[in-house]
Scaffold this motif. Sequence first.
Motif, PDB file in Angstrom:
ATOM      1  N   GLY A 164       0.812  -1.218   0.000  1.00 45.74           N
ATOM      2  CA  GLY A 164       0.000   0.000   0.000  1.00 45.74           C
ATOM      3  C   GLY A 164       0.842   1.263   0.000  1.00 45.74           C
ATOM      4  O   GLY A 164       0.560   2.208  -0.738  1.00 45.74           O
ATOM      5  N   VAL A 165       1.890   1.270   0.823  1.00 46.66           N
ATOM      6  CA  VAL A 165       2.775   2.434   0.886  1.00 46.66           C
ATOM      7  C   VAL A 165       3.508   2.620  -0.438  1.00 46.66           C
ATOM      8  O   VAL A 165       3.617   3.741  -0.947  1.00 46.66           O
ATOM      9  CB  VAL A 165       3.773   2.297   2.060  1.00 46.66           C
ATOM     10  N   GLN A 166       3.999   1.515  -1.010  1.00 44.28           N
ATOM     11  CA  GLN A 166       4.665   1.613  -2.308  1.00 44.28           C
ATOM     12  C   GLN A 166       3.707   2.119  -3.383  1.00 44.28           C
ATOM     13  O   GLN A 166       4.092   2.921  -4.238  1.00 44.28           O
ATOM     14  CB  GLN A 166       5.224   0.252  -2.720  1.00 44.28           C
ATOM     15  N   GLY A 167       2.465   1.687  -3.339  1.00 49.88           N
ATOM     16  CA  GLY A 167       1.468   2.148  -4.293  1.00 49.88           C
ATOM     17  C   GLY A 167       1.178   3.630  -4.152  1.00 49.88           C
ATOM     18  O   GLY A 167       1.063   4.357  -5.151  1.00 49.88           O
ATOM     19  N   LEU A 168       1.072   4.103  -2.911  1.00 44.87           N
ATOM     20  CA  LEU A 168       0.827   5.522  -2.683  1.00 44.87           C
ATOM     21  C   LEU A 168       2.006   6.377  -3.137  1.00 44.87           C
ATOM     22  O   LEU A 168       1.824   7.452  -3.727  1.00 44.87           O
ATOM     23  CB  LEU A 168       0.523   5.777  -1.204  1.00 44.87           C
ATOM     24  N   TRP A 169       3.236   5.919  -2.848  1.00 41.33           N
ATOM     25  CA  TRP A 169       4.416   6.667  -3.295  1.00 41.33           C
ATOM     26  C   TRP A 169       4.502   6.701  -4.810  1.00 41.33           C
ATOM     27  O   TRP A 169       4.839   7.725  -5.406  1.00 41.33           O
ATOM     28  CB  TRP A 169       5.700   6.076  -2.715  1.00 41.33           C
ATOM     29  N   THR A 170       4.185   5.592  -5.449  1.00 43.65           N
ATOM     30  CA  THR A 170       4.208   5.551  -6.907  1.00 43.65           C
ATOM     31  C   THR A 170       3.155   6.498  -7.481  1.00 43.65           C
ATOM     32  O   THR A 170       3.429   7.244  -8.426  1.00 43.65           O
ATOM     33  CB  THR A 170       3.975   4.118  -7.412  1.00 43.65           C
ATOM     34  N   ALA A 171       1.972   6.495  -6.901  1.00 46.31           N
ATOM     35  CA  ALA A 171       0.916   7.393  -7.369  1.00 46.31           C
ATOM     36  C   ALA A 171       1.308   8.857  -7.180  1.00 46.31           C
ATOM     37  O   ALA A 171       1.061   9.691  -8.059  1.00 46.31           O
ATOM     38  CB  ALA A 171      -0.388   7.098  -6.632  1.00 46.31           C
ATOM     39  N   ALA A 172       1.944   9.172  -6.065  1.00 52.04           N
ATOM     40  CA  ALA A 172       2.381  10.552  -5.820  1.00 52.04           C
ATOM     41  C   ALA A 172       3.465  10.965  -6.807  1.00 52.04           C
ATOM     42  O   ALA A 172       3.439  12.087  -7.328  1.00 52.04           O
ATOM     43  CB  ALA A 172       2.888  10.686  -4.388  1.00 52.04           C
ATOM     44  N   LYS A 173       4.409  10.052  -7.076  1.00 50.52           N
ATOM     45  CA  LYS A 173       5.468  10.374  -8.042  1.00 50.52           C
ATOM     46  C   LYS A 173       4.899  10.578  -9.433  1.00 50.52           C
ATOM     47  O   LYS A 173       5.363  11.437 -10.173  1.00 50.52           O
ATOM     48  CB  LYS A 173       6.523   9.271  -8.078  1.00 50.52           C
ATOM     49  N   LEU A 174       3.901   9.786  -9.801  1.00 50.42           N
ATOM     50  CA  LEU A 174       3.331   9.897 -11.138  1.00 50.42           C
ATOM     51  C   LEU A 174       2.455  11.144 -11.278  1.00 50.42           C
ATOM     52  O   LEU A 174       2.376  11.724 -12.358  1.00 50.42           O
ATOM     53  CB  LEU A 174       2.509   8.653 -11.463  1.00 50.42           C
ATOM     54  N   ALA A 175       1.797  11.552 -10.224  1.00 52.02           N
ATOM     55  CA  ALA A 175       0.926  12.722 -10.293  1.00 52.02           C
ATOM     56  C   ALA A 175       1.682  14.040 -10.156  1.00 52.02           C
ATOM     57  O   ALA A 175       1.194  15.079 -10.607  1.00 52.02           O
ATOM     58  CB  ALA A 175      -0.132  12.636  -9.201  1.00 52.02           C
ATOM     59  N   ALA A 176       2.867  14.004  -9.570  1.00 48.58           N
ATOM     60  CA  ALA A 176       3.599  15.230  -9.273  1.00 48.58           C
ATOM     61  C   ALA A 176       3.900  16.099 -10.499  1.00 48.58           C
ATOM     62  O   ALA A 176       3.656  17.309 -10.447  1.00 48.58           O
ATOM     63  CB  ALA A 176       4.889  14.907  -8.519  1.00 48.58           C
ATOM     64  N   PRO A 177       4.431  15.564 -11.595  1.00 47.82           N
ATOM     65  CA  PRO A 177       4.742  16.460 -12.726  1.00 47.82           C
ATOM     66  C   PRO A 177       3.510  17.179 -13.276  1.00 47.82           C
ATOM     67  O   PRO A 177       3.565  18.381 -13.556  1.00 47.82           O
ATOM     68  CB  PRO A 177       5.325  15.521 -13.789  1.00 47.82           C
ATOM     69  N   VAL A 178       2.399  16.476 -13.381  1.00 52.80           N
ATOM     70  CA  VAL A 178       1.188  17.091 -13.926  1.00 52.80           C
ATOM     71  C   VAL A 178       0.614  18.115 -12.947  1.00 52.80           C
ATOM     72  O   VAL A 178       0.263  19.233 -13.335  1.00 52.80           O
ATOM     73  CB  VAL A 178       0.146  16.001 -14.249  1.00 52.80           C
ATOM     74  N   LEU A 179       0.556  17.757 -11.681  1.00 60.56           N
ATOM     75  CA  LEU A 179      -0.008  18.668 -10.687  1.00 60.56           C
ATOM     76  C   LEU A 179       0.857  19.905 -10.489  1.00 60.56           C
ATOM     77  O   LEU A 179       0.335  21.022 -10.379  1.00 60.56           O
ATOM     78  CB  LEU A 179      -0.202  17.947  -9.359  1.00 60.56           C
ATOM     79  N   LEU A 180       2.166  19.727 -10.449  1.00 58.67           N
ATOM     80  CA  LEU A 180       3.050  20.884 -10.270  1.00 58.67           C
ATOM     81  C   LEU A 180       3.022  21.803 -11.483  1.00 58.67           C
ATOM     82  O   LEU A 180       3.078  23.030 -11.344  1.00 58.67           O
ATOM     83  CB  LEU A 180       4.475  20.425  -9.974  1.00 58.67           C
ATOM     84  N   THR A 181       2.912  21.228 -12.673  1.00 57.02           N
ATOM     85  CA  THR A 181       2.794  22.046 -13.879  1.00 57.02           C
ATOM     86  C   THR A 181       1.507  22.852 -13.857  1.00 57.02           C
ATOM     87  O   THR A 181       1.505  24.050 -14.134  1.00 57.02           O
ATOM     88  CB  THR A 181       2.838  21.160 -15.138  1.00 57.02           C
ATOM     89  N   ALA A 182       0.397  22.194 -13.536  1.00 53.43           N
ATOM     90  CA  ALA A 182      -0.887  22.898 -13.466  1.00 53.43           C
ATOM     91  C   ALA A 182      -0.861  23.977 -12.393  1.00 53.43           C
ATOM     92  O   ALA A 182      -1.403  25.074 -12.588  1.00 53.43           O
ATOM     93  CB  ALA A 182      -2.013  21.909 -13.201  1.00 53.43           C
ATOM     94  N   LEU A 183      -0.206  23.694 -11.270  1.00 54.14           N
ATOM     95  CA  LEU A 183      -0.104  24.675 -10.193  1.00 54.14           C
ATOM     96  C   LEU A 183       0.697  25.893 -10.629  1.00 54.14           C
ATOM     97  O   LEU A 183       0.283  27.039 -10.429  1.00 54.14           O
ATOM     98  CB  LEU A 183       0.540  24.035  -8.962  1.00 54.14           C
ATOM     99  N   ALA A 184       1.844  25.655 -11.255  1.00 48.21           N
ATOM    100  CA  ALA A 184       2.706  26.764 -11.669  1.00 48.21           C
ATOM    101  C   ALA A 184       2.038  27.614 -12.744  1.00 48.21           C
ATOM    102  O   ALA A 184       2.054  28.857 -12.678  1.00 48.21           O
ATOM    103  CB  ALA A 184       4.043  26.220 -12.163  1.00 48.21           C
ATOM    104  N   VAL A 185       1.467  26.971 -13.744  1.00 46.91           N
ATOM    105  CA  VAL A 185       0.813  27.723 -14.820  1.00 46.91           C
ATOM    106  C   VAL A 185      -0.417  28.451 -14.285  1.00 46.91           C
ATOM    107  O   VAL A 185      -0.655  29.616 -14.628  1.00 46.91           O
ATOM    108  CB  VAL A 185       0.451  26.792 -15.993  1.00 46.91           C
ATOM    109  N   GLY A 186      -1.190  27.803 -13.444  1.00 48.39           N
ATOM    110  CA  GLY A 186      -2.357  28.448 -12.852  1.00 48.39           C
ATOM    111  C   GLY A 186      -1.984  29.661 -12.019  1.00 48.39           C
ATOM    112  O   GLY A 186      -2.648  30.702 -12.081  1.00 48.39           O
TER     113      GLY A 186
END
Length: 91
Positions: A10-32
Motif C-alpha cells: 500500500g505504501v509503495q502504491g501511494l508513493w508511486t501514485a504521488a510520483k506519477l501525479a507530481a509532474p502534472v499537478l506541479l505544472t498545473a499549479l505553476a501555470v495556474g
Amino acid sequence: MDTNAVLDIGVQGLWTAAKLAAPVLLTALAVGFGISLMQSITQIQEVTLSFVPKAVAVCVALLVCGHWMIQEMVHFTNELFEKIPSLLSGG
C-alpha cells in the motif's frame, strides 16, 4: 500474507501514485499561479484565459514525462509480480 506485506504494498502504491501525479499537478499549479497573477495585474477576468494555457501545459507535461511515468508503472507492476510467490507462501 501478513499485514506488514499489505501495508508495504500500500505504501509503495501511494508513493508511486504521488510520483506519477507530481509532474502534472506541479505544472498545473505553476501555470495556474502565473495566469492568475497576470489576470490580477491586468484585471482581465476571462475563464478561458486560465483554462486553455493550463490544459496545454498539462498536455506538454504528459508528453515530456510520459515515458518516465510508464517506466515507473512498469517497474512497480514488475515488483508486484515478483512478490507474488513470496506473498502466497507466507515467507
